[in-house]
Design an enzyme around this catalytic site. Structure first.
Site, PDB file in Angstrom:
ATOM      1  CE  LYS A 112      -4.297  11.958  62.467  1.00  0.00           C
ATOM      2  NZ  LYS A 112      -3.439  12.432  61.336  1.00  0.00           N
TER       3      LYS A 112
HETATM    4  C1  LIG Z   1      -1.997  12.607  61.560  1.00  0.00           C
HETATM    5  C2  LIG Z   1      -1.118  12.537  60.355  1.00  0.00           C
HETATM    6  C3  LIG Z   1       0.280  12.372  60.481  1.00  0.00           C
HETATM    7  C4  LIG Z   1       1.003  12.329  61.823  1.00  0.00           C
HETATM    8  O1  LIG Z   1       0.669  11.206  62.567  1.00  0.00           O
HETATM    9  P1  LIG Z   1       1.027  11.128  64.128  1.00  0.00           P
HETATM   10  O2  LIG Z   1       0.400   9.876  64.633  1.00  0.00           O
HETATM   11  O3  LIG Z   1       0.429  12.357  64.726  1.00  0.00           O
HETATM   12  O4  LIG Z   1       2.477  11.100  64.245  1.00  0.00           O
HETATM   13  C5  LIG Z   1       1.028  12.252  59.314  1.00  0.00           C
HETATM   14  N1  LIG Z   1       0.456  12.330  58.089  1.00  0.00           N
HETATM   15  C6  LIG Z   1      -0.872  12.503  57.928  1.00  0.00           C
HETATM   16  C7  LIG Z   1      -1.433  12.604  56.564  1.00  0.00           C
HETATM   17  C8  LIG Z   1      -1.712  12.608  59.055  1.00  0.00           C
HETATM   18  O5  LIG Z   1      -3.035  12.784  58.877  1.00  0.00           O
END
Ligand SMILES: *Cc1c(COP(=O)(O)O)cnc(C)c1O
Length: 465
Positions: A112
């Protein structure tokens, strides 16, 4: 570049409008009016470029008419200087024709950061230019809170308040938030559960006078700018593996469908993508809709990959819009069915309209086995989210094309699962190695709306008349 709502009932906006609005006024999500196209020579030109420059080149069509080139170049350079790896999102080979794309070299060790580091700077730039401020409020069970805090810390135009459940996050998760001591960062430990925190945040947004007065905003995953920023690493990975001449496959651990939708966007922009595998844990609403055409909420189950414990994937609406021939009224009707009946039926629509996608759900036992097997064959520790992506990739028909698995979190972020699978506890990387010695700052408050609103109002530096 103009943006339209997936529900067809909101006026078109430019990039700045979409960035600041998040959700469209008709409840829909924004998408470009038409997908911008990059020619093969444009993709080719990304080869060997620093990540920030590749980001500038891929993102420029999306911000055209709203941001000056010089501003976009500066913001991408600053955002990607915060990463610990010189190439920002490095590729690591784990098997013949199989790579991990490591997206966890940012400040909070999860993918993120890649989008949030840019988002915080975009917000700050637009607000400063307008002479405005805003107050970001959010609830977290652990991980998204820290990415948002790291993105907003020290930004002049923003105050951020993150609510977490007191004594119910892991110590690493808490410290990644509370050891950020910038003046504009406010951590609130709520005596209650994560659901209490979410309800309090929702109540603050539903209090219209408070929302207006505090200029409340959120940094959630439906913001177009977050999806847009994620398009970049699909491009840099594909080009590094022989694109655009050689098509590449991706396997993407996903919950909200944001990350894998960015891969679809890259394909729509002309990047040769041979396939996108939607990798879910036991919370398999996405795997089910691609297999059966039936989109139906289930109960959320807790897993070792908690960032994917989601039963309604908000960004899926963006794919629906394209699959329905960009008919906003049709999307609005489907989403109404989701609210009223808990789901809707698509029949063969996705297979026809979105043939790039395959999907696989991975259970807890296979997740552990994949962490162990990857360690045996490569010596590498992978986190449980990444393991879901690796296991799903195994199920896709083998061919000679490169398969890139998106590695979304550092193993040290989920040490218990990694230790259970391998007997090894992954250490925190150097940038966080003194995390346990750093001073913390947070307030403990009751789950009481009036008390929390007063706390926010006292500290937010919104421009007061
Ligand atoms: C948020 C997250 C995801 C999922 O991502 P999306 O955009 O919601 O599909 C996968 N892995 C980790 C470690 C995350 O923090």
């Amino acid at each position: 570049m103009r943006y339209v709502s997936t529900r067809g009932g909101a006026a078109a906006q430019d990039f700045t409008g979409v960035l600041m609005a998040g959700l469209a006024s008709d409840g829909g999500l924004y998408l470009p009016e038409a997908w911008p196209q990059l020619a093969p020579a444009d993709w080719q030109a990304l080869a060997g470029k620093p990540y920030a420059e590749a980001a500038f080149r891929v993102l420029r069509p999306f911000t055209a008419g709203a941001l000056d080139d010089a501003v976009l170049a500066r913001l991408t350079a600053e955002a990607y200087a915060q990463f610990d790896h010189e190439t920002v999102c490095p590729l690591v080979q784990i098997a013949p024709s199989r790579w991990l794309l490591e997206l966890f070299h940012g400040p909070t060790l999860a993918f993120k950061d890649v989008a949030m580091q840019l988002l915080g700077r975009l917000f700050d730039h637009v607000l400063t230019a307008r002479g405005e401020r805003m107050t970001i409020v959010g609830a977290t069970s652990g991980d998204t809170g820290s990415a948002a805090i790291e993105a907003c810390r020290g930004r002049d135009a923003i105050d951020i308040f993150i609510l977490h459940p007191h004594e119910r996050t892991s110590e690493v998760q808490r410290r990644q938030m509370t050891c950020v001591t910038d003046d504009n960062v406010h951590n609130i430990a709520v005596r209650g559960t994560f659901d209490d925190c979410q309800a309090l945040v929702k109540a603050m947004f539903n209090d219209a006078p408070f929302r207006e007065r505090m200029r409340l905003s959120a940094v959630n995953s439906i913001n177009w700018a977050r999806v847009m920023a994620q398009v970049v690493y699909y491009a840099t990975a594909a080009v590094a593996l022989g694109g655009p001449a050689r098509p590449v496959r991706f396997s993407v651990p996903t919950g909200n469908f944001g990350d894998v939708f960015a891969g679809y966007a890259a394909a729509r922009m002309g990047l040769p993508v041979a396939g996108l595998t939607v990798a879910t844990n036991r919370n398999d609403i996405l795997a089910r809709v691609f297999a059966s055409g039936s989109y139906r909420k289930g109960e959320v189950a807790r897993t070792m990959s908690p960032s994917m414990d989601i039963q309604v994937s908000s960004n899926f609406e963006r794919l629906l819009f394209d699959a329905c021939g960009r008919d906003g009224a049709k999307v609005a009707a489907l989403m109404q069915g989701l609210d009223a009946d808990g789901g809707f039926e698509l029949g063969g629509l996705l297979r026809q309209a979105a043939p790039l996608f395959t999907a696989a759900a991975v259970d807890e036992a296979l997740t552990l086995e994949t962490i162990a097997a990857t360690h045996r064959s490569t010596g590498r520790l992978i986190d449980p989210h990444t393991a879901v992506g690796v296991a799903a990739a195994e199920r896709v028909a083998e061919d000679a094309l490169p398969m890139v698995v998106l590695s979304t979190a550092h193993p040290a972020k989920f040490p218990d699962a990694v230790e259970r699978a391998t007997g090894l506890r992954p250490p925190l990387p150097e940038r966080l190695s003194d995390l346990y010695e750093r001073p913390e700052r947070y307030e403990v408050l009751d789950a009481d709306l009036a008390q929390i609103q007063a706390h926010v109002a006292q500290r937010a530096r919104i421009v007061r008349e």
